[in-house]
Design a protein around this motif. Structure first.
Motif, PDB file in Angstrom:
ATOM      1  N   UNK A 246      37.907  19.489  37.515  1.00  0.00           N
ATOM      2  CA  UNK A 246      36.530  19.340  37.999  1.00  0.00           C
ATOM      3  C   UNK A 246      36.490  19.326  39.521  1.00  0.00           C
ATOM      4  N   UNK A 247      37.399  18.552  40.102  1.00  0.00           N
ATOM      5  CA  UNK A 247      37.441  18.410  41.564  1.00  0.00           C
ATOM      6  C   UNK A 247      37.737  19.762  42.211  1.00  0.00           C
ATOM      7  N   UNK A 248      38.708  20.490  41.665  1.00  0.00           N
ATOM      8  CA  UNK A 248      39.054  21.782  42.234  1.00  0.00           C
ATOM      9  C   UNK A 248      37.878  22.754  42.141  1.00  0.00           C
ATOM     10  N   UNK A 249      37.110  22.658  41.055  1.00  0.00           N
ATOM     11  CA  UNK A 249      35.961  23.554  40.893  1.00  0.00           C
ATOM     12  C   UNK A 249      34.845  23.215  41.889  1.00  0.00           C
ATOM     13  N   UNK A 250      34.636  21.944  42.149  1.00  0.00           N
ATOM     14  CA  UNK A 250      33.488  21.538  42.966  1.00  0.00           C
ATOM     15  C   UNK A 250      33.784  21.453  44.455  1.00  0.00           C
ATOM     16  N   UNK A 251      35.042  21.254  44.810  1.00  0.00           N
ATOM     17  CA  UNK A 251      35.364  20.977  46.216  1.00  0.00           C
ATOM     18  C   UNK A 251      36.115  22.144  46.846  1.00  0.00           C
ATOM     19  N   UNK A 252      36.217  22.101  48.174  1.00  0.00           N
ATOM     20  CA  UNK A 252      37.000  23.095  48.905  1.00  0.00           C
ATOM     21  C   UNK A 252      38.448  22.630  49.091  1.00  0.00           C
ATOM     22  N   UNK A 253      38.615  21.314  49.156  1.00  0.00           N
ATOM     23  CA  UNK A 253      39.946  20.728  49.276  1.00  0.00           C
ATOM     24  C   UNK A 253      40.023  19.556  48.297  1.00  0.00           C
ATOM     25  N   UNK A 254      41.204  19.324  47.761  1.00  0.00           N
ATOM     26  CA  UNK A 254      41.383  18.233  46.807  1.00  0.00           C
ATOM     27  C   UNK A 254      42.491  17.315  47.318  1.00  0.00           C
ATOM     28  N   UNK A 261      53.400   3.732  41.855  1.00  0.00           N
ATOM     29  CA  UNK A 261      54.619   3.723  41.051  1.00  0.00           C
ATOM     30  C   UNK A 261      55.148   5.139  40.850  1.00  0.00           C
ATOM     31  N   UNK A 262      56.440   5.234  40.582  1.00  0.00           N
ATOM     32  CA  UNK A 262      57.076   6.556  40.491  1.00  0.00           C
ATOM     33  C   UNK A 262      56.522   7.358  39.324  1.00  0.00           C
ATOM     34  N   UNK A 263      56.126   6.682  38.254  1.00  0.00           N
ATOM     35  CA  UNK A 263      55.609   7.408  37.097  1.00  0.00           C
ATOM     36  C   UNK A 263      54.299   8.116  37.459  1.00  0.00           C
ATOM     37  N   UNK A 264      53.445   7.421  38.243  1.00  0.00           N
ATOM     38  CA  UNK A 264      52.174   8.015  38.647  1.00  0.00           C
ATOM     39  C   UNK A 264      52.434   9.161  39.621  1.00  0.00           C
ATOM     40  N   UNK A 265      53.398   8.979  40.516  1.00  0.00           N
ATOM     41  CA  UNK A 265      53.730  10.054  41.457  1.00  0.00           C
ATOM     42  C   UNK A 265      54.194  11.292  40.697  1.00  0.00           C
ATOM     43  N   UNK A 266      55.025  11.074  39.714  1.00  0.00           N
ATOM     44  CA  UNK A 266      55.517  12.203  38.924  1.00  0.00           C
ATOM     45  C   UNK A 266      54.364  12.888  38.194  1.00  0.00           C
ATOM     46  N   UNK A 267      53.433  12.077  37.687  1.00  0.00           N
ATOM     47  CA  UNK A 267      52.310  12.666  36.974  1.00  0.00           C
ATOM     48  C   UNK A 267      51.416  13.456  37.936  1.00  0.00           C
ATOM     49  N   UNK A 268      51.225  12.922  39.143  1.00  0.00           N
ATOM     50  CA  UNK A 268      50.425  13.649  40.132  1.00  0.00           C
ATOM     51  C   UNK A 268      51.041  15.011  40.385  1.00  0.00           C
ATOM     52  N   UNK A 269      52.365  15.038  40.543  1.00  0.00           N
ATOM     53  CA  UNK A 269      53.053  16.311  40.776  1.00  0.00           C
ATOM     54  C   UNK A 269      52.825  17.259  39.598  1.00  0.00           C
ATOM     55  N   UNK A 270      52.888  16.701  38.416  1.00  0.00           N
ATOM     56  CA  UNK A 270      52.704  17.529  37.211  1.00  0.00           C
ATOM     57  C   UNK A 270      51.278  18.089  37.157  1.00  0.00           C
ATOM     58  N   UNK A 271      50.308  17.245  37.485  1.00  0.00           N
ATOM     59  CA  UNK A 271      48.906  17.683  37.440  1.00  0.00           C
ATOM     60  C   UNK A 271      48.663  18.759  38.501  1.00  0.00           C
ATOM     61  N   UNK A 272      49.135  18.536  39.712  1.00  0.00           N
ATOM     62  CA  UNK A 272      48.937  19.527  40.773  1.00  0.00           C
ATOM     63  C   UNK A 272      49.665  20.825  40.411  1.00  0.00           C
ATOM     64  N   UNK A 273      50.855  20.688  39.852  1.00  0.00           N
ATOM     65  CA  UNK A 273      51.644  21.862  39.454  1.00  0.00           C
ATOM     66  C   UNK A 273      50.913  22.736  38.451  1.00  0.00           C
ATOM     67  N   UNK A 274      50.054  22.129  37.624  1.00  0.00           N
ATOM     68  CA  UNK A 274      49.356  22.886  36.589  1.00  0.00           C
ATOM     69  C   UNK A 274      47.941  23.284  36.978  1.00  0.00           C
ATOM     70  N   UNK A 275      47.606  23.150  38.256  1.00  0.00           N
ATOM     71  CA  UNK A 275      46.211  23.307  38.653  1.00  0.00           C
ATOM     72  C   UNK A 275      45.872  24.721  39.133  1.00  0.00           C
ATOM     73  N   UNK A 276      46.869  25.594  39.199  1.00  0.00           N
ATOM     74  CA  UNK A 276      46.589  26.970  39.627  1.00  0.00           C
ATOM     75  C   UNK A 276      47.699  27.494  40.521  1.00  0.00           C
ATOM     76  N   UNK A 277      47.771  28.818  40.644  1.00  0.00           N
ATOM     77  CA  UNK A 277      48.836  29.453  41.430  1.00  0.00           C
ATOM     78  C   UNK A 277      48.477  29.423  42.912  1.00  0.00           C
ATOM     79  N   UNK A 278      49.443  29.463  43.819  1.00  0.00           N
ATOM     80  CA  UNK A 278      50.883  29.367  43.570  1.00  0.00           C
ATOM     81  C   UNK A 278      51.365  27.971  43.244  1.00  0.00           C
ATOM     82  N   UNK A 279      50.522  26.940  43.378  1.00  0.00           N
ATOM     83  CA  UNK A 279      50.940  25.584  43.023  1.00  0.00           C
ATOM     84  C   UNK A 279      51.617  24.859  44.172  1.00  0.00           C
ATOM     85  N   UNK A 280      52.561  24.007  43.799  1.00  0.00           N
ATOM     86  CA  UNK A 280      53.188  23.142  44.821  1.00  0.00           C
ATOM     87  C   UNK A 280      54.066  23.957  45.772  1.00  0.00           C
TER      88      UNK A 280
END
Lengths: 410, 410
Positions: A246-254, A261-280
């Protein structure tokens, strides 16, 4: 995933992000008088000259300069009064040789005149004639047509940030509307099971959201429009993925400001990685504080994973997000306020790492000293107690007490 | 009237104005998240400590420091796993001797533990025990209760201008509303028979209003709220008097930006003189450009008669009106952005007069030079072409080419 990335210097990291971005400023038309600090999306040139008529810069008399040559207190020039040019009106008289016409500062110089004498250097005689005690040169005390702005003159380039006098300058030319870059929308997503909104009383083990609002204020300062309407989601992958899309669709920058915690950091990386090319593109920057930073481009939009602690988040925002907002405005980040100061104590660093040290300014006699605030970077009040940041460059292993440093003021 | 006044230095003039002013910041309550750059009208202290529970600063294990003393890679400490503290939740376990509890960065340290070991310095054994390879000191990797903010700690004094991190800091403590100084209303009255609004095509001898909008933008930058709804009045005494009385009633500060002719200047002085006691305090300041300045206090409100030309008006606004706006905010004028530069040519001045020279910055190799923009001060584009002002002090008779100067950036 982390293993694929090596830590980059801030400059390398910025270049890698930059080369995957083709930001385009989105133009909008607004009233010039509301355009303070906005950035022009189109170049502006003068629709007409300024001034449009020759103007007196003094109160006195329009004359022919030649008629005053050699005039002095002992040997004045005598000129015949031929009328007055009222303010805001066209000159109705044509000035002949040996004549003078009353003019006011800003008023029109009548045809036939080529200079103005100050009233202080004259005396009226019988109401018909004046004495002039000083000569004037041709053009003296006159602003010529087009002296302020020439016809079709380029006024401002694209990317110019409008200042108070620019607004006056544009309105002087009747440019009551301007085309400026729309403020880039900056979506700020905060997450973490421990984070509650500020208006809520945190339960045991919970803390209020601090970063979202600090970052929103920084985004506003950088010329962006913060979007905060994403609820703080519990740390569950799907909810975060939905919010991110939703954020990526509505905003210019996210911007993600993750739980710590490390688990949340890892999840953030996973979410950003799946958000579109080229990714991280960058995962880890040689900055202290701020190393665990993610820079990504997803479907043309920059996405930032900021470290969870407040000091790191602010440092990384200024290093990467503020310049990216400026790209979307078609300009450079507004210059920071800086002040020189003497460093109040030794600060160690590591070569190959850029450090940012919060400092407080203290006046000692006539000298300004920068006292490092050594709070942990997890503490928001470390920043509240500081007046600015001192950078320790990449190639330095520290700074010494008494050294002159430049403080980047908040 | 003019004869009664002698020209004062800027400092003398400011002091005379200041001593007749008892400004009071008018408080209003607003949402903290909207309070960027606003000025606090009441001091703030902490409603509670921060953090409210001991927090881990690493991912790893909560332990008793004493259980790790002497631990090394060759001789690890063995601890028994006694559970996990989930993020955002209270610790449900009590840590006993020889035990370790999984904690995440930002999570709660359970009772009985006094330190945290980083996961990198440990290894899990059979799922029941861990090996610890480094000792930790008491309190290591833990933020204590109240370490960020102590109970009832003073946070900000009255007059503090809120920065991005301050907003985060207040929200961290649940302070979602703040009492700030209302923006002082700055009435801007433009007059002169030759002046037409920007949207109008000027007739012969007419010019568009430039100063009102430049000054409105400067007022906004200084933290004020400009009021511009007074029509540009023709130069007739009664109309101007009526507008002036309305402005004084509705605004906290009144600024006249007069037409440039001497008759209008005299009328401005007359109008200000009749606007309330004590009336005109300063008529003429030793500043170039900007000498024909009027400073007055009428019924408790500061009233300014600014010179008509744009450069003078801007210089005088920054010298007197911006600091007066700050008084009504209960603070000091926001610091200017400044940059050092080498002066590109000689600039003459007179001792006993403070000069302000518009300059353009130019990069020559690694050096920044300040090139004087020698346009007439009647020209708005003199300011548009400049990047800032260089001050030539009262006691100086000029500055030399190559001298290091401080440029006050626009």
């Amino acid at each position: 995933m982390t293993e694929l990335f090596t830590v980059l210097t801030p400059l390398e990291a910025w270049r890698r992000l930059r080369e995957h971005l083709q930001p385009r400023a989105d133009p909008e038309h607004i009233a010039t008088q509301d355009a303070l600090d906005r950035v022009l999306a189109a170049p502006l040139s003068a629709p007409h000259v300024l001034p449009t008529f020759p103007r007196a810069t003094v109160d006195g008399y329009a004359v022919r300069a030649a008629d005053t040559y050699g005039a002095s207190a002992s040997l004045p020039a005598y000129l015949r009064l031929a009328g007055e040019v009222a303010m805001g009106q066209s000159a109705s008289v044509q000035l002949g040789p040996g004549q003078a016409v009353v003019v006011h500062t800003g008023g029109m110089i009548p045809p036939g005149a080529d200079a103005a004498v100050m009233v202080e250097h004259t005396q009226t005689m019988d109401g018909q004639d004046i004495e002039v005690y000083r000569p004037v040169a041709m053009g003296e005390n006159v602003i010529q047509i087009g002296e302020d702005v020439r016809a079709s003159q380029a006024l401002f380039p694209v990317g110019h940030r409008l200042r108070p006098q620019d607004i006056g300058g544009l309105l002087a030319l009747g440019l009551t509307q301007v085309e400026v870059a729309r403020r880039p929308r900056v979506a700020i997503l905060s997450q973490g099971d421990e984070v509650v909104p500020p208006e809520k009383m945190p339960g045991p083990g919970q803390v209020r959201d601090v970063n979202s609002y600090t970052l929103a204020a920084l985004a506003r300062r950088a010329g962006g429009e913060p979007l905060l309407h994403w609820e703080i989601r519990p740390d569950h992958l799907e909810a975060v993925q939905t919010a991110a899309r939703e954020a990526r669709a509505q905003a210019d920058l996210v911007v993600f400001t993750a739980g710590s915690s490390v688990s949340v950091r890892d999840m953030t990386a996973q979410v950003i990685g799946g958000l579109g090319a080229p990714g991280i593109l960058v995962h880890g920057v040689s900055v202290k504080p701020g190393k665990p930073t993610i820079l990504a481009v997803c479907d043309g939009k920059p996405v930032f994973g900021l470290p969870g602690n407040p000091v790191s988040a602010m440092v990384i925002f200024q290093l990467f997000v503020a310049p990216a907002i400026a790209l979307f405005l078609g300009t450079e980040a507004p210059p920071e306020r800086k002040t020189p100061a003497l460093l109040a104590r030794n600060v160690a660093s590591q070569t190959g790492r850029e450090d940012y040290v919060p400092v407080r300014l203290a006046q000692r006699g006539s000298e300004t000293w920068a006292e490092p605030v050594f709070g942990k970077s997890n503490l928001i009040y470390t920043l509240v107690r500081a007046d600015g940041l001192v950078q320790i460059p990449l190639d330095s292993n520290g700074l010494s007490e008494g050294e002159m440093v430049e403080v980047r003021l908040f």
